[in-house]
Design a protein around this motif. Structure first.
Motif, PDB file in Angstrom:
ATOM      1  N   ARG A 173      -3.884  -6.590  11.037  1.00  0.00           N
ATOM      2  CA  ARG A 173      -3.167  -5.892   9.976  1.00  0.00           C
ATOM      3  C   ARG A 173      -3.979  -5.945   8.686  1.00  0.00           C
ATOM      4  NH1 ARG A 173      -0.255  -7.466   5.931  1.00  0.00           N
ATOM      5  NH2 ARG A 173       0.105  -9.606   6.589  1.00  0.00           N
ATOM      6  N   LEU A 174      -4.010  -4.832   7.977  1.00  0.00           N
ATOM      7  CA  LEU A 174      -4.678  -4.835   6.682  1.00  0.00           C
ATOM      8  C   LEU A 174      -3.765  -5.461   5.631  1.00  0.00           C
ATOM      9  CD1 LEU A 174      -6.433  -1.361   6.441  1.00  0.00           C
ATOM     10  CD2 LEU A 174      -7.414  -3.565   7.069  1.00  0.00           C
TER      11      LEU A 174
ATOM     12  N   GLN B   7       5.204  -1.768   6.000  1.00  0.00           N
ATOM     13  CA  GLN B   7       5.833  -1.505   7.306  1.00  0.00           C
ATOM     14  C   GLN B   7       7.288  -1.952   7.341  1.00  0.00           C
ATOM     15  OE1 GLN B   7       4.996  -3.937  10.640  1.00  0.00           O
ATOM     16  NE2 GLN B   7       6.493  -2.771  11.816  1.00  0.00           N
TER      17      GLN B   7
ATOM     18  N   SER C 297      -0.058  -4.278   3.910  1.00  0.00           N
ATOM     19  CA  SER C 297       0.557  -3.343   4.843  1.00  0.00           C
ATOM     20  C   SER C 297       1.821  -3.885   5.499  1.00  0.00           C
ATOM     21  CB  SER C 297      -0.439  -2.950   5.938  1.00  0.00           C
ATOM     22  OG  SER C 297      -1.387  -2.064   5.423  1.00  0.00           O
TER      23      SER C 297
ATOM     24  N   VAL D 163       1.434   4.938  13.164  1.00  0.00           N
ATOM     25  CA  VAL D 163       0.658   4.628  11.966  1.00  0.00           C
ATOM     26  C   VAL D 163       0.667   5.822  11.024  1.00  0.00           C
ATOM     27  CG1 VAL D 163      -1.572   3.906  11.078  1.00  0.00           C
ATOM     28  CG2 VAL D 163      -0.789   3.035  13.277  1.00  0.00           C
TER      29      VAL D 163
ATOM     30  N   ASP E 277      -7.517   4.248   7.711  1.00  0.00           N
ATOM     31  CA  ASP E 277      -7.871   2.858   7.385  1.00  0.00           C
ATOM     32  C   ASP E 277      -7.041   1.880   8.212  1.00  0.00           C
ATOM     33  OD1 ASP E 277      -9.723   3.665   5.531  1.00  0.00           O
ATOM     34  OD2 ASP E 277      -8.518   3.189   3.771  1.00  0.00           O
ATOM     35  N   THR E 278      -5.739   2.213   8.410  1.00  0.00           N
ATOM     36  CA  THR E 278      -4.849   1.304   9.131  1.00  0.00           C
ATOM     37  C   THR E 278      -5.186   1.272  10.617  1.00  0.00           C
ATOM     38  OG1 THR E 278      -3.170   1.840   7.492  1.00  0.00           O
ATOM     39  CG2 THR E 278      -2.421   0.694   9.464  1.00  0.00           C
TER      40      THR E 278
ATOM     41  N   ASN F 213       0.827  -1.206   0.000  1.00  0.00           N
ATOM     42  CA  ASN F 213       0.000   0.000   0.000  1.00  0.00           C
ATOM     43  C   ASN F 213       0.857   1.251   0.000  1.00  0.00           C
ATOM     44  OD1 ASN F 213      -2.501  -1.277   0.096  1.00  0.00           O
ATOM     45  ND2 ASN F 213      -2.393  -1.512   2.328  1.00  0.00           N
TER      46      ASN F 213
ATOM     47  N   ASP G  33       2.682  -1.112  14.558  1.00  0.00           N
ATOM     48  CA  ASP G  33       1.855  -0.346  13.618  1.00  0.00           C
ATOM     49  C   ASP G  33       0.490  -0.929  13.279  1.00  0.00           C
ATOM     50  OD1 ASP G  33       4.088   1.154  13.643  1.00  0.00           O
ATOM     51  OD2 ASP G  33       4.505   1.059  11.503  1.00  0.00           O
ATOM     52  N   HIS G  34       0.251  -2.178  13.590  1.00  0.00           N
ATOM     53  CA  HIS G  34      -0.960  -2.800  13.060  1.00  0.00           C
ATOM     54  C   HIS G  34      -2.037  -3.057  14.107  1.00  0.00           C
ATOM     55  CE1 HIS G  34       1.295  -3.101   9.419  1.00  0.00           C
ATOM     56  NE2 HIS G  34       2.215  -3.806  10.016  1.00  0.00           N
TER      57      HIS G  34
END
Lengths: 638, 254
Positions: A436-437, A444, A440, A113, A99-100, A81, A431-432
């Protein structure tokens, strides 16, 4: 103790530039006096090692494969992404950020994020310049596709091999630095301990997997980019060698382990076919762009050939339950929905543990040629494994362990609570959030390696002149002796059962009690079972061969021994978190229609655990999640 | 189904090796070849013997770790798959299957079926990259890449570095591997600046690492699990000739 994430003050969108502006710098002449150890050469490790060497630091990089190019980042299929908004469809850094955070069920650190979303655009630039052969339009510009959990097309891809191509880009950047002499590369070296001097991480102990040699390596800082711990569940989409040993042994040396219960279960994997199975194979989530997920409406239709079940008797349950996201609902939600359908007796294939992913509508709409162009290699993989032609018969898919959002705790600068120990990529927690999407993870890993660590490690190093210990110091010698003793202990068990057998037992237990759905009773049962399995392992495992040799049985034994300790922490964390969020679904906490029910007043924090000894209760430290920009909301994809 | 295995066992690079026979019984045809080896190893361990050492990791044909010569063919009888994507349904009940390492002068055996392929890494280190340090890249869409070039570049970039091409070659040549990397980068506008330098460095290193010369038998193409074509070898030869002329005769190296 409350943990401080060292998040810079100021408005969210300016935090990263403010951080960089106030960072301490190491001047170019001094950079070459610093040595940095980087463990792991996946996306995060390779990109970090290459970039730090480009800056002038002396880098020593380690991987347990025969070549840095083999790290399991290579297997990521779908894409990466980036908030480029090349499609003019309303994307922005803020939207990717939002979104994340939402995808992570509001359990990620907001500032990290946002930085990830900001940096995402530079990653694509960097990779394109390196020669990553991204998919293109006829005009020569970059192509995009959409992915789960997003309503814009922001995913860049290189056929179904995006991870491979991004990894080769990072591997080639790393190789260039090795060729220039700026990185010293240690292939076939596994990290078995962290060397801590005066509370700072200053080195590692490795075992040379070709010769068995145990050795201490010291440096000014240590960067771990050793991936996730999904193989704790045994059957997963991970590479068979992927393991938690590096992060677990760092944890035992004092690094806090955050949110271990957050594991992602990917909805589109090929279902298991028998007990001999060694791993599960993922089918990229991008398939859900054109494939429609369904099961029969009636249980009695499950045995029928899918093409004989008429449209009216099919339940396209994702489209039914989540009309606005449909088949592109996020991973945790799609996985749970598949489990529900199968628990309801409407699963298909061996053991009733599978759902259909059907391309007949897409083939009619686009033609087989177009579907082949988009997903041909995935259809090939499916055919190799199952012997079935998915152009004619729907694929069968089922969820499998795929990624771990939890990992070693790090602050905003990606440094753990142990000064000098930095943790990147899947190995950290940052970060997730709780889920997690898609597309991503690559983002990351490369964000951490190319753009974050080179701008944060200097803050630590600037104050570390002349503090690198000798490789034969007291702490190093002790760590080497400990590692040797651990290996001897494994070789001396000489029991009856194979290590794989223990791994299977542990994996089945975790999958049942701490998989897609968890509850108090099951977790308590697992917490009684795990110490029993661990005790049996140390009494009855059979590890053949010698320590001073290429010995794959010994390698596996060490890794499984660590999983047997980590599994307990995973269940303890899952038991303590009395809420459902993202990949962590506690059956006791759900809405009337079966969606995850968070308890924001009690659990809006990162749970970071301190090791107190094997079998001893770990100590919980909390980092409160303070959302400045985003309002906590119930995640809805309806 | 049941099969008989003849497996190359070699304790180390310093010792000589030989074949040992094993029975693999009651196999499910849907098992992968490596899962069959896992089962054989489980039995060996239970009998207190050392398991067969072989390399594997992703088990989905992308990491390039697995490197088995199965029945005299790199990665076994099926076309365009790696060893890990070979399934027992490709064999018949009662088959005798020979398993050897990827043999070549440049790939010394470390143990059993494990060989040292680091010579491939050294080829990449010499020139298999585009020199662009992090941070200095222009906007990704500022350099349009024709779709045809991007697709062809991707065909070459699909190489997994397993070494089947070398193992299949009677000369032990690495031309398919080296040419795939050169083509991946030379086909893109981003790769033009150091194209000549890249080609010369790759070829020179390939020779220095002990790989043999190409005599155009195309065994490599038929062994390649990723379908890399020998067209890239032809391209490398052209690029090399041009780079040599420009550099060595005209002294105009990039």
């Amino acid at each position: 103790m409350e943990l401080n994430g060292n998040v810079p003050s100021g408005p969210l969108a300016q935090k990263w530039s403010e951080y960089i502006r106030h960072s301490k710098l190491v001047n170019p002449a001094n950079k070459r006096k610093f040595e940095i150890i980087v463990v792991g050469t996946g996306l995060a490790g390779s990109s970090a090692a290459a970039t730090l060497a480009e800056l002038g630091y002396k880098v020593k990089a380690y991987c347990y494969h025969d070549s840095p190019r083999r790290a399991h980042s290579v297997a990521a299929q779908g894409g990466i992404n980036a908030a480029k908004n090349y499609q003019n469809d309303g994307d922005s850094v803020y939207r990717l950020f939002y979104d994340t955070v939402k995808g992570g069920d509001f359990r990620a650190r907001e500032s990290n994020v946002h930085r990830l979303a900001e940096v995402s655009v530079s990653i694509i630039d960097q990779c394109a310049a390196q020669g990553v052969p991204f998919a293109r339009e006829y005009g020569g510009t970059l192509a995009n596709r959409s992915f789960g959990g997003a309503q814009v097309s922001r995913t860049f891809y290189a056929r179904g091999q995006t991870g491979q191509q991004l990894l080769l880009g990072a591997y080639q950047a790393l190789s260039r630095q090795i060729g220039l002499g700026a990185v010293q590369m240690f292939n076939r070296h596994e990290m078995l301990d962290l060397i801590v001097v005066n509370g700072h991480a200053k080195g590692i102990v490795t075992r040379n997997l070709a010769t068995g040699e145990i050795k201490a390596h010291t440096a000014d800082a240590v960067v771990l980019a050793t991936g996730g711990y999904g193989n704790c569940w045994n059957l997963s989409t991970y590479g068979r060698q992927s393991n938690a040993t590096a992060i677990w042994r760092a944890h035992k040396k004092g690094a806090l382990f955050a949110n271990p219960c957050y594991a992602q279960i990917h909805p589109t994997c090929i279902p298991r076919s028998g007990d001999y199975q060694s791993k599960l194979t993922l089918m990229s989530e991008s398939l859900r762009n054109d494939g429609r997920v369904w099961v029969p409406k009636r249980r009695e239709d499950c045995g029928k050939h899918p093409n004989d079940i008429p449209e009216a008797d099919r339940d396209y349950y994702l489209e039914r339950k989540y009309p606005s996201f449909g088949n592109l609902a996020p991973r945790d939600i799609s996985s749970r929905a598949a489990k529900e359908a199968c628990d309801d007796g409407r699963g298909v294939g061996p053991g009733g543990r599978g759902v259909y992913l059907d391309f007949s509508e897409a083939i009619q709409r686009l033609g087989q040629h177009k579907v082949e162009e988009r997903y041909g290699n995935l259809f090939d993989i499916y055919k190799e494994i199952t012997g079935e032609d998915a152009y004619r018969v729907p694929m069968r898919i089922y969820p499998a362990i795929h990624y771990t959002m939890g990992g070693l705790w790090v602050d905003y600068g990606l440094m753990s609570n142990l000064p000098g120990l930095f943790v990147l990529g899947e190995a950290n927690f940052s970060d997730h959030g709780a889920n997690r999407l898609g597309a991503s993870a690559l983002m990351q890993g490369l964000s951490d390696g190319y753009f974050v660590i080179p701008n944060t490690i200097n803050n630590y190093l600037a104050a570390q002149q002349e503090k690198r210990p000798a490789a034969d110091g007291v702490e190093s010698a002790q760590a080497v002796a400990d590692v040797r003793a651990g290996i001897k202990k494994l070789l001396d068990i000489n029991g009856q059962r194979t290590v794989s057998d223990f791994h299977k037992e542990l994996g089945n237990l975790l999958w049942e009690k701490c998989g897609m759905a968890r509850d108090k009773d099951g977790l308590e049962q697992a917490l009684r079972e795990i110490p029993r399995i661990r005790e049996a392992f140390w009494r009855d495992a059979k590890v053949t061969g010698e320590g001073e040799d290429l010995n794959q049985a010994l390698e596996k034994a060490g890794r499984v021994a660590d999983f047997l300790e980590l599994a307990e922490l995973i269940c303890q964390d899952a038991l303590h978190r009395e809420e459902s969020c993202g990949g962590h679904f506690r059956s006791e906490y759900q809405t009337e229609d079966g969606e995850a029910l968070r308890q924001d007043d009690k659990f809006a924090y990162v749970a970071a655990w301190e090791f107190k000894g094997v079998g001893a209760p770990p100590v919980l430290h909390k980092e409160m999640l303070n959302y400045e920009e985003v309002k906590l909301a119930t995640r809805s994809y309806k | 189904m049941n099969v008989k295995l003849k497996v190359w066992r070699q304790a180390s690079g310093q010792q000589s090796g030989g074949f040992e026979e094993y029975e693999a019984k009651e196999l499910n045809p849907n098992m992968s070849f490596l899962e069959m080896l896992d089962e054989v190893n489980e039995e060996l361990i239970q009998a207190g013997k050392e398991p067969i050492a072989f390399e594997h990791d992703c088990r989905e044909g992308i990491c390039g770790s697995c490197s088995l010569m199965i029945g005299g063919e790199p990665h076994g009888p099926e076309y365009r798959v790696a060893s890990c994507q070979t399934y027992m349904r490709s064999f018949k009940d009662g088959d005798v299957i020979t398993i050897e390492p990827f043999r070549s002068k440049a790939f010394p055996v470390l143990k059993d079926l494990v060989v040292d392929r680091s010579a491939f890494d050294r080829i990449i280190q010499a020139g298999g990259f585009i020199s662009v340090s992090t941070g200095s890249a222009p906007d990704a869409n500022s350099i349009p890449v024709p779709k045809v070039s991007a697709d062809l570049s991707m065909d070459a970039a699909a190489c997994i570095g397993c070494g089947a091409c070398v193992a299949s070659c009677k000369n032990g040549a690495a031309m398919l591997f080296a040419s795939a990397k050169a083509a991946h980068l030379n086909l893109l506008p981003q790769g033009q600046a150091e194209k000549d330098r890249r080609v010369l460095a790759i070829v020179e290193t390939m020779d220095a690492q002990g790989f043999g010369s190409c005599s155009n038998t195309y065994a490599c193409e038929s062994a390649c699990p990723k379908g890399i074509t020998v067209d890239f070898i032809a391209k490398l030869n052209r690029d090399y000739a041009l780079a040599s002329v420009r550099t060595k005769l005209l002294g105009a190296a990039a």
